[in-house]
Design an enzyme around this catalytic site. Structure first.
Site, PDB file in Angstrom:
ATOM      1  CE  LYS A   1      -3.328   2.967   0.734  1.00  0.00           C
ATOM      2  NZ  LYS A   1      -4.765   3.025   0.886  1.00  0.00           N
TER       3      LYS A   1
ATOM      4  CE  LYS B   1      -1.809   7.973   7.446  1.00  0.00           C
ATOM      5  NZ  LYS B   1      -2.806   6.925   7.633  1.00  0.00           N
TER       6      LYS B   1
END
Lengths: 293, 293
Positions: free
Chosen positions: B171, B239
């Site tokens: 991911k 983030k």
């Protein structure tokens, strides 16, 4: 039917000129390496001994060359296009060169009543052969409109962008994106590999995702197979990145990410990967990560 | 049919949990902001007062939270999942967190005979609602196989990548590519705009080219309209970039381009664009180029 000249029969120019011949335009070609004119001669094209001679036989001349200096040379040399041009000749330069280069050439041609379009292309050898390139055009709009027929033989999507250099500018923005997709793909694949993921599986997931472009799908295959047979040589994207960084500076746009990518490509070229495909940037990043290939 | 718990009913988790309810699994949900449980209650789900209570009613619990610390809290807090778990409970964490975070949580669960999968997703709210997410899974393969039915309700493409953290790692590699496409698109559009090209036309050419991904086509529209309604908020990609840079460091991969992009996103967030779409990085680069918007 207008008489067409074509200068530069490389991997792209060769099939583009062939499409013009097949479409029935009286065609005169010139190439520095004469052997590359043979396939065109077989298609009925006249082979000129110089750009000057090609211009003498043409109403419009297409140039497809490696860089701005080569275009300048073909146009302004003693036996160049201008020497064989009469008023009203149109030069369509389809090479990837900088906007300021094409503007400079057009400005020098203007007193001679020779018109110019910058018309660089999207797509590599496949679309060149199929006549389905994207063509991004800058120059006078009426000159563009008068050449739609000829451009339509080489390309499917014709975009008129505005004044001289606009096509070149758009092409550089596109190649900025190409370089970024390549560099980020290499970083993603090196990180995945170092983390122990299987490169083939990671590549398959990337290629089937919403971030996959046609370009990414092809380049994933290069990296997974470690096969860098050039479709778009690393030295060419490196050259384009140099034009992009210089052009961004001249229009006053800071492009820090692209600037860094340019430097990475400089390093990859200096490591001897210039003749391989542009995806061979993977070698540099793999080496920086101590990856054994 | 296995009893399912679901923690985290945000923009993604809400529709994912709804698909589980509609598929007929006995479902217990928990969300910190209780109002978001209403649509699930209407679909027949039990609403738990704590993650602990959700675990007590479940054979498998899915978590979809904002970051690693939130997952840790939901699992290990006094009223957390572990407090309500019996041996054999499976936790499927579908949040985007770092590989080392998911490995740490799994290691702490192991003595309690609670199994964990890291199973982050590709795709945003549309695929979440349609049940067509891509799901990248790390953990024990037999645990993954036993949860294929449940994962198949939320996703179309299920990828098993290997040991704990492999899904998280994949991911992050994907989101590295997402960030690079966004940053380079912003640079290309700013350069084009400074050079006098029409942004809408440049965007159309980019979106119809071989470098266009689904992502790029959507983000081009954001930039052309200067509409940054968040599909994927800038603070979230920022983030994720932090996790990517930290993870690359820990596996020993230098990712200079991504590292720079991370810093640009830090600047964009500090300029107050965190709640806007991730394409709002355009503001930063436009400002750096002195572009009037």
């Amino acid at each position: 039917m207008k008489r067409v000249g074509f200068i530069g029969l490389g991997l792209m120019g060769g099939p583009m000129a062939a499409n013009i011949a097949r479409a029935g335009y009286p065609l005169t070609v010139y190439n520095r390496t004469a052997s590359k004119t043979e396939p065109l001669r077989e298609l009925g094209a006249r082979v000129a001994a110089s750009p000057k001679e090609a211009a003498e036989y043409s109403d419009v001349v297409v140039t497809m060359l490696s860089e701005g200096r080569a275009v300048e040379q073909v146009v302004f040399a003693q036996d160049g296009l201008l020497a064989g041009a009469r008023a009203g000749l149109v030069i369509i330069d389809m090479s990837t060169i900088a906007p300021d280069e094409t503007r400079s050439i057009a400005a020098r041609l203007s007193p001679h009543q020779v018109k110019m379009l910058d018309a660089p292309v999207m797509g590599s050898t496949g679309p060149a052969a199929a006549g389905t390139l994207g063509i991004m055009v800058g120059g006078e709009e009426e000159v563009f409109q008068a050449q739609r027929d000829l451009l339509g033989v080489m390309g499917k999507d014709l975009y008129y962008l505005g004044s001289q250099g606009s096509g070149a500018q758009m092409k550089l923005s596109m190649n900025l994106l190409v370089a970024a997709q390549l560099a980020s793909l290499c970083e993603a694949m090196v990180m995945a590999s170092k983390a122990g993921l299987d490169l083939a599986q990671a590549g398959q997931i990337i290629a089937s995702s919403g971030i996959a472009s046609n370009l990414i799908s092809r380049k994933v295959a290069n990296i997974v197979k470690q096969d860098y047979t050039p479709a778009f040589a690393l030295k060419h994207i490196h050259k384009d990145l140099g034009l992009i960084v210089r052009t961004a500076e001249s229009v006053g746009a800071a492009i820090p990410v692209t600037s860094l990518i340019h430097q990475l490509y400089t390093a990859a070229r200096e490591q001897g990967h210039g003749e391989e495909d542009s995806a061979a940037l993977f070698y540099l990043l793999a080496e920086m990560a101590g990856l054994k290939l």
